[in-house]
Design an enzyme around this catalytic site. Sequence first.
Site, PDB file in Angstrom:
ATOM      1  N   TYR A 177       7.663   9.960   6.514  1.00  0.00           N
ATOM      2  CA  TYR A 177       6.784   8.946   5.923  1.00  0.00           C
ATOM      3  C   TYR A 177       7.066   8.809   4.430  1.00  0.00           C
ATOM      4  O   TYR A 177       7.263   7.692   3.917  1.00  0.00           O
ATOM      5  CB  TYR A 177       5.323   9.336   6.163  1.00  0.00           C
ATOM      6  N   THR A 192       0.840  -1.196   0.000  1.00  0.00           N
ATOM      7  CA  THR A 192       0.000   0.000   0.000  1.00  0.00           C
ATOM      8  C   THR A 192       0.873   1.244   0.000  1.00  0.00           C
ATOM      9  O   THR A 192       1.666   1.460   0.915  1.00  0.00           O
ATOM     10  CB  THR A 192      -0.928   0.013   1.230  1.00  0.00           C
TER      11      THR A 192
END
Length: 297
Positions: free
Chosen positions: A132, A115
């Site tokens: 991130y 993902t």
Amino acid sequence: MNILLTGATGFLGSHILKDIIYKTENNVVVLKRSFSDVSRIKAFLNESRIMFFDVDKSPLKSLFENYDIELIVHCATNYGRAQTSCFDVLETNLMFPIKLLELSVEFGVKTFINTDSYFNKDNISCLYLKNYALSKKCLLLWLKHFSNRINVINMVLEHVFGDDDNKGKFVYQMFDNIVVKRVESLDLTLGEQERDFIYIDDVVNAYIKLIDYSKNNVFSFKSIDVGTGHTVSIRDFVSTIKSLSNSHTVLNFGALPYRENEIMCSKADTSDLIKIGWKPEYTYISAIKKMLKEFNG
């Protein structure tokens, strides 16, 4: 077949778990921690086709030794918000999936579905949630490295929203402030950013289609955009929430500056999904209407 699902207690993972159980005959091994909040999946805790494995209680390798895993759906992620350390972000977003990939190759897992986010497209440079974004970009290199030994699908998700989302996310905040709290006014940017907003049910359906696709097809690496293929400005999206909810909240567009390196436009190329029989069932307007029913009870 036996599917290993990470991140099943989160927003996306819990919806995927539900659809695997309701729409397929596959079994699921849910990888979680012993202290994970299971409130999103409490209806499935006694489901016979689901096995729960606490990664903090037993060696990860023992999972592969005890279950004949054929496919992994990897949804677990750390966005690096608040005071999260860089190390913790890398541990979750890079080192953990690499370990899964190593074990997948060792034990003959056929497919790894990862993902990803539109933040990480090649043409986008975003400083928001930098740790991130960097960790996911690094993982992409490793996914390609492993793809000569295992089928890899990288799901590049556009702006996903829907029921039971994380309370800190943008769309939830808009519903909470405009629909529930009906605050007097709300400060926003100009809202010219264009996003491919996609409802969670359509996203999960894409995963289910690709799980089926992977059973009968051999490939190395596929990157799949997951969105509607259409954009709407944030201004129009938020204004639609206000209009459809008959809220009197004043939307102060332009009161906030854009973030540094703000992404001004992102849209999915849905051609690969369409080829395997997928298409979105919801427009952003019909999805907002559905969510309003949920928020209004």
